[in-house]
Design a protein around this motif. Structure first.
Motif, PDB file in Angstrom:
ATOM      1  N   GLU A 310       0.841  -1.204   0.000  1.00  0.00           N
ATOM      2  CA  GLU A 310       0.000   0.000   0.000  1.00  0.00           C
ATOM      3  C   GLU A 310       0.874   1.250   0.000  1.00  0.00           C
ATOM      4  O   GLU A 310       0.602   2.222  -0.717  1.00  0.00           O
ATOM      5  N   ILE A 313       2.210   1.817  -3.413  1.00  0.00           N
ATOM      6  CA  ILE A 313       1.213   2.438  -4.285  1.00  0.00           C
ATOM      7  C   ILE A 313       1.118   3.935  -4.011  1.00  0.00           C
ATOM      8  O   ILE A 313       1.140   4.767  -4.910  1.00  0.00           O
ATOM      9  N   ARG A 314       1.057   4.247  -2.724  1.00  0.00           N
ATOM     10  CA  ARG A 314       0.912   5.663  -2.374  1.00  0.00           C
ATOM     11  C   ARG A 314       2.130   6.473  -2.816  1.00  0.00           C
ATOM     12  O   ARG A 314       1.992   7.590  -3.332  1.00  0.00           O
ATOM     13  N   LEU A 315       3.314   5.876  -2.634  1.00  0.00           N
ATOM     14  CA  LEU A 315       4.524   6.584  -3.078  1.00  0.00           C
ATOM     15  C   LEU A 315       4.490   6.761  -4.586  1.00  0.00           C
ATOM     16  O   LEU A 315       4.853   7.813  -5.121  1.00  0.00           O
ATOM     17  N   ALA A 316       4.043   5.714  -5.307  1.00  0.00           N
ATOM     18  CA  ALA A 316       4.036   5.765  -6.773  1.00  0.00           C
ATOM     19  C   ALA A 316       3.116   6.870  -7.285  1.00  0.00           C
ATOM     20  O   ALA A 316       3.423   7.528  -8.267  1.00  0.00           O
ATOM     21  N   VAL A 317       1.990   7.062  -6.624  1.00  0.00           N
ATOM     22  CA  VAL A 317       1.086   8.099  -7.116  1.00  0.00           C
ATOM     23  C   VAL A 317       1.435   9.480  -6.566  1.00  0.00           C
ATOM     24  O   VAL A 317       0.686  10.429  -6.752  1.00  0.00           O
ATOM     25  N   GLY A 318       2.582   9.594  -5.902  1.00  0.00           N
ATOM     26  CA  GLY A 318       3.062  10.926  -5.580  1.00  0.00           C
ATOM     27  C   GLY A 318       3.017  11.325  -4.117  1.00  0.00           C
ATOM     28  O   GLY A 318       3.216  12.486  -3.788  1.00  0.00           O
ATOM     29  N   ALA A 319       2.753  10.344  -3.217  1.00  0.00           N
ATOM     30  CA  ALA A 319       2.796  10.686  -1.799  1.00  0.00           C
ATOM     31  C   ALA A 319       4.249  10.839  -1.371  1.00  0.00           C
ATOM     32  O   ALA A 319       5.117  10.118  -1.851  1.00  0.00           O
ATOM     33  N   GLN A 320       4.507  11.773  -0.472  1.00  0.00           N
ATOM     34  CA  GLN A 320       5.846  11.880   0.102  1.00  0.00           C
ATOM     35  C   GLN A 320       5.916  10.965   1.316  1.00  0.00           C
ATOM     36  O   GLN A 320       4.908  10.722   1.974  1.00  0.00           O
ATOM     37  N   ALA A 321       7.127  10.485   1.573  1.00  0.00           N
ATOM     38  CA  ALA A 321       7.298   9.501   2.654  1.00  0.00           C
ATOM     39  C   ALA A 321       6.672   9.994   3.951  1.00  0.00           C
ATOM     40  O   ALA A 321       5.985   9.243   4.646  1.00  0.00           O
ATOM     41  N   VAL A 324       2.902   9.603   4.104  1.00  0.00           N
ATOM     42  CA  VAL A 324       2.485   8.221   4.332  1.00  0.00           C
ATOM     43  C   VAL A 324       2.704   7.849   5.797  1.00  0.00           C
ATOM     44  O   VAL A 324       1.836   7.273   6.448  1.00  0.00           O
ATOM     45  N   ALA A 392       8.453   3.081   3.882  1.00  0.00           N
ATOM     46  CA  ALA A 392       8.457   4.409   3.275  1.00  0.00           C
ATOM     47  C   ALA A 392       9.860   4.832   2.855  1.00  0.00           C
ATOM     48  O   ALA A 392      10.027   5.735   2.045  1.00  0.00           O
ATOM     49  N   ASN A 395      12.753   2.273  -2.102  1.00  0.00           N
ATOM     50  CA  ASN A 395      12.333   2.771  -3.403  1.00  0.00           C
ATOM     51  C   ASN A 395      10.892   2.340  -3.590  1.00  0.00           C
ATOM     52  O   ASN A 395      10.523   1.228  -3.212  1.00  0.00           O
ATOM     53  N   PRO A 396      10.071   3.170  -4.207  1.00  0.00           N
ATOM     54  CA  PRO A 396       8.669   2.782  -4.373  1.00  0.00           C
ATOM     55  C   PRO A 396       8.527   1.420  -5.054  1.00  0.00           C
ATOM     56  O   PRO A 396       7.673   0.628  -4.674  1.00  0.00           O
ATOM     57  N   ILE A 397       9.393   1.143  -5.991  1.00  0.00           N
ATOM     58  CA  ILE A 397       9.236  -0.108  -6.730  1.00  0.00           C
ATOM     59  C   ILE A 397       9.530  -1.315  -5.851  1.00  0.00           C
ATOM     60  O   ILE A 397       8.872  -2.350  -5.956  1.00  0.00           O
TER      61      ILE A 397
END
Lengths: 403, 234
Positions: A310, A313-321, A324, A392, A395-397
């Motif tokens: 989750e 996903i949030r990081l990928a759509v542009g959330a900052q650590a 989150v 968090a 890396n997002p990936i």
């Protein structure tokens, strides 16, 4: 943004209803158990103290001997008191209302086929007055009996029940050691003390009778002193101590060879016992707290994979650590607060019920409530937050691919 | 900025692990992609095509090389700045959809807008219209578990679109779908590219799907082996 974060966290809580429920349950169990048990334990302690105060805050006991331990009279080597000591205390000290001499031993009282090992107490009517004993049947000692040392006795309720059952004891003769003793009176029952000891288990006889025919000496083993109203026990103790040092000729710098004890000290000794009880309950409660904590830990760790993804996903759509993390932190805090609140309410409820059942006062302890609450909340936050923090920082990936 | 290519990779290398187990997923890749292109990246598995996409999407950072997005050097950005870049310029579609479980299609699509700071009503409006674009407005209230794979992927596309990104990056978007659903998905992507000029970079291993793109990049062993315009390049 904070409001937004709180809303996000609430959404996440509702969305993961099972996980949220289990976390809350863990906190509830931990907090509730601790509060309920400690509340009951503390209630018992309060009860003990209250009972002791009821026994008489104006009562001071003077015993020969001095023990190194606080409030513990012991050493048999010290000189005993005499009746004269007792009477001087009563007559010469303005603060003393009544001083009753007491000498006692354990012995068997026999009537017919019945017998009971009990406290045989030599004293006079002053004790009955100072200790508030009421006569249920018969009478108390007469002056002539006290002076001549006649073989008469007054029974406590327990002894009466054991020896006489349904029949009337007044006028009957019981045997104590080699003494045949006429029963002249019967005392009203005081029942069991808070500490469980039977207060009615004794036989009273005139001090002189006791000295001559039971003990074979003229020692007074304790003086039971009732202090005048308005005199603090601390002051009374101090004055009695000075007086006793004087009549026992204890020089300056020498230790007391007697002990002056008030009921507060007795209470302290006894509340030591209830402290152990409370400690035991607290230990059981701590286990519950731990179990609750492990429950929280479990559910948080089990959901780490899902949570990590989750976060990915949030990081990928542009959330900052930090966004989150803040969300997860708020989530953990909210769950802990909800659980803590329910736990406090349940704990107090069960504590109240327990106090009612055991007939002790309801005495919740705010410190314990805070500790229990804090511990559970900390577990919730630590195990909710730290896996999230690790995720968090990936890396997002990596977070997305987490298995 | 207008004369710089949208995406500009120079000598990009990405190495995983170290020592004997070292894997060179990308090896000196040079690649530029301009605004409005629809690019398909193909290659055998392990050829580095997904890594390339992740690097382009700032989900992964290259070991060495230079990556400029709209003329900005990516290596100079902090993690938070990269998050902002993803938030405002990039949309992602993954093979495994990566939707939030137990969360309705609508709220999944809304997600990127939360971080854009839009109000709730604006978010829901935009999420509804993004779902409409992929033909799923009637499924807005459904959770991912109640949707077919094709529908889930369309939700993911709606999520990628909702923030009006410059580029949509799709990693095997049809990998888990049958041919019919795959073609539906590709038509949605192609339509977006044609109608709104949205730049799309897609990794796929199916030639049929790559055929929807205008440009095909073929990768082998972490290198770009072929780079050609295909189909009816507009």
């Amino acid at each position: 943004m904070l409001w937004e974060t709180i809303m996000l966290a609430l959404q996440a809580i509702l969305r993961n209803a099972l996980r949220s429920f289990l976390t809350v349950l863990g906190v509830v169990i931990g907090v509730g158990a601790v509060i309920a048990m400690v509340t009951v334990g503390q209630g018992s302690a309060v009860q003990v103290t209250a009972d002791v105060e009821k026994l008489g805050t104006n009562i001071v006991m003077v015993m020969p001997g001095q023990d190194a331990m606080e409030g513990g009279p012991g050493g048999t080597a010290s000189a005993q008191f005499t009746l004269r000591d007792n009477d001087r205390l009563e007559e010469q000290m303005g603060i003393v209302d009544i001083a009753a001499p007491i000498a006692a031993t354990r012995a068997r009282a026999v009537f017919g086929n019945e017998n009971r090992r009990t406290d045989i107490v030599g004293t006079d009517n002053r004790y009955l007055e100072a200790a508030n004993w009421e006569v249920a049947r018969g009478r108390i000692f007469e002056l002539a009996e006290l002076q001549s040392g006649r073989a008469v006795c007054v029974l406590g309720e327990t002894v009466r029940k054991e020896l006489f059952g349904a029949s009337d004891p007044v006028g009957q003769t019981i045997r104590i050691k080699a003494v045949s003793c006429e029963v002249i009176g019967l005392l009203q029952s005081k029942g069991a003390s808070t500490f469980g000891s039977d207060q009615d288990d004794f036989v009273l006889m005139p001090l002189r009778t006791f000295h001559r025919r039971v003990a074979g000496n003229s020692d007074v083993t304790m003086m039971y002193v009732s202090v005048r109203e308005g005199v603090s026990t601390d002051r009374a103790k101090q004055e009695i101590e000075t007086f006793m040092r004087d009549i026992r000729r204890i020089g300056q710098g020498e230790e007391d060879d007697f002990t002056v004890m008030d009921m507060k000290q007795v209470a302290t000794m006894l509340s030591g016992i209830t402290d152990i009880l409370t400690g035991l309950l607290a230990a059981v409660a701590m286990v519950s707290l731990l179990v609750g904590g492990i429950g929280i830990m479990n559910i948080m760790l089990v959901s780490v994979t899902e949570r990590t993804r989750e976060i990915g996903i949030r990081l990928a759509v542009g959330a900052q650590a930090n966004q989150v993390l803040m969300q997860f932190l708020v989530e953990a805090v909210v769950l802990s607060l909800i659980g803590g609140l329910i736990g406090v309410i349940l704990g107090l409820t069960f504590g109240y019920i327990g106090a009612q059942v055991l007939a002790v006062p309801f005495a919740p302890d705010p410190v314990i409530i805070l500790i229990a609450f804090g511990f559970s909340a900390a577990v919730g936050v630590v195990f909710g937050y730290f896996p999230a923090r690790r995720a968090a920082r990936m890396n997002p990936i990596e977070a997305l691919r987490h298995e | 900025m207008s004369d710089a290519p949208l995406i500009d990779l120079r000598k990009i290398t990405r190495v995983y692990g170290s020592g004997a187990s070292e894997v060179r997923a990308l090896d000196n890749v040079d690649l530029t992609i301009d605004d409005g292109e629809f690019v398909a990246i193909m290659g055998p598995s392990g050829s580095g095509k997904s890594t390339a996409l992740n690097v382009i999407g700032c989900l992964d950072s290259p070991t060495s090389g230079e990556y400029r997005f709209c003329g900005t050097e990516i290596a100079s950005l902090t993690r938070d700045q990269l998050a902002l870049l993803r938030r405002h310029y990039l949309g992602f579609v993954f093979q495994g959809y990566n939707l939030l479980a137990r969360t309705s299609a609508l709220h999944n699509v809304e997600l990127p807008l939360i971080y854009k700071g839009l109000s709730r009503s604006e978010r829901l409006k935009a999420a509804h219209s993004a779902l409409a674009k992929v033909g799923l407005e009637h499924r807005a209230r459904h959770d991912p578990s109640e949707l077919s794979g094709g529908q889930q992927q369309r939700v993911a596309i709606a999520r990628a679109l909702v923030g009006s990104p410059r580029v949509v990056l799709a990693d095997e978007p049809t990998g888990n779908l049958d041919t019919k659903r795959s073609i539906e998905i590709m038509e949605v992507l192609q339509g977006l590219n044609r109608e709104t000029g949205l730049t799309i970079v897609m990794v796929t291993h199916e030639r049929d799907m790559a055929a929807f793109a205008d440009r095909l990049i073929w990768m082998v062993d972490g290198r770009v082996e072929r780079d050609e315009q295909i189909g009816k390049a507009a």
